[in-house]
Scaffold this active site. Structure first.
Site, PDB file in Angstrom:
ATOM      1  N   HIS A  29       0.859  -1.185   0.000  1.00 13.63           N
ATOM      2  CA  HIS A  29       0.000   0.000   0.000  1.00 13.63           C
ATOM      3  C   HIS A  29       0.895   1.234   0.000  1.00 13.63           C
ATOM      4  O   HIS A  29       1.869   1.302   0.753  1.00 13.63           O
ATOM      5  CB  HIS A  29      -0.911   0.001   1.227  1.00 13.63           C
ATOM      6  N   HIS A  32      -2.759   9.210   1.098  1.00  9.39           N
ATOM      7  CA  HIS A  32      -2.789   8.006   0.272  1.00  9.39           C
ATOM      8  C   HIS A  32      -4.184   7.781  -0.285  1.00  9.39           C
ATOM      9  O   HIS A  32      -5.159   8.404   0.146  1.00  9.39           O
ATOM     10  CB  HIS A  32      -2.287   6.783   1.051  1.00  9.39           C
ATOM     11  N   CYS A  84      -3.497   2.786  -5.268  1.00 10.71           N
ATOM     12  CA  CYS A  84      -2.675   3.661  -4.427  1.00 10.71           C
ATOM     13  C   CYS A  84      -1.283   3.910  -5.006  1.00 10.71           C
ATOM     14  O   CYS A  84      -0.706   4.988  -4.823  1.00 10.71           O
ATOM     15  CB  CYS A  84      -2.561   3.084  -3.019  1.00 10.71           C
TER      16      CYS A  84
END
Length: 208
Positions: free
Chosen positions: A41, A53, A166
């Site tokens: 991530h 994010h 992401c």
């Protein structure tokens, strides 16, 4: 004991690109692993212990349902006391504390710094989602400003695991190009599996 810990920290930084929170710099593209290291991530460090994010924008099906189900239950019960983040409410481009960014179920994952400008030959042997051949030509304050702009208006579209995730967000902030090496690698693997399946079917038909 302190010396041993320092040596281990240095080795981890060299081998796995692990970075301590206190060593982060403005505009750093950071990531953490999730679901036993199967994916990473990504986000942009914007200072003062915060990361911007990109997260899921709606209740979408995922290839990691058990993890997200557990996370969802935790987030519904309470929001983060440090930054107020609540996964069930805050979606899309979000700004959270480092601990929320690092959270994977009940575990806090280590932080890693994404690297740019890798030579193609070296990149071919690298783990996807950790680096790219793209060059980052932006200054740190430009990266942070872009991340803050996208966060202020939640302007990165709908989340899509393959086409808009992401990593796309973080690389866009750093380079103005949307790129996700782990998504590209996933598509490449799926393509090879399909080719192998078709080849096997042709062989079976030929034998019959």
């Amino acid at each position: 004991m302190k010396i041993i810990n320092e040596i281990l920290t240095i080795l981890m930084q060299l081998m796995w690109k692990v970075v301590r929170p206190e060593d982060l710099k403005l505009g750093d593209h950071v990531y953490r692993y999730g679901y036993y290291g199967l994916y990473s991530h990504h986000g942009i460090y914007v200072g003062e212990g915060s990361v911007i994010h990109f997260t899921r924008t709606k209740s979408q099906k995922t290839i990691f349902p058990s993890v997200l189900k557990t996370s969802y239950k935790q987030e519904v019960s309470s929001s983060c006391p440090e930054c107020g983040y609540q996964e069930s409410i805050n979606r899309g481009v979000v700004k959270t504390c480092l601990n929320c960014f690092r959270q994977d179920g009940k575990k806090l994952q280590s932080l890693h710094r994404y690297e740019y400008g890798w030579p193609l030959l070296r990149f071919k042997f690298a783990r996807r989602g950790t680096c790219t051949t793209l060059l980052d030509t932006k200054l740190p304050h430009q990266v942070v400003n872009k991340a803050r702009e996208l966060h202020a208006n939640n302007l990165f579209g709908d989340y899509n695991l393959i086409n808009n995730n992401c990593e796309h967000f973080a690389t866009y902030c750093r380079t103005s190009y949307r790129a996700s090496e782990q998504a590209a690698f996933f598509c490449e693997c799926v393509g090879k599996i399909k080719e192998a399946k078709e080849w096997t079917m042709k062989k079976l038909l030929w034998r019959n």
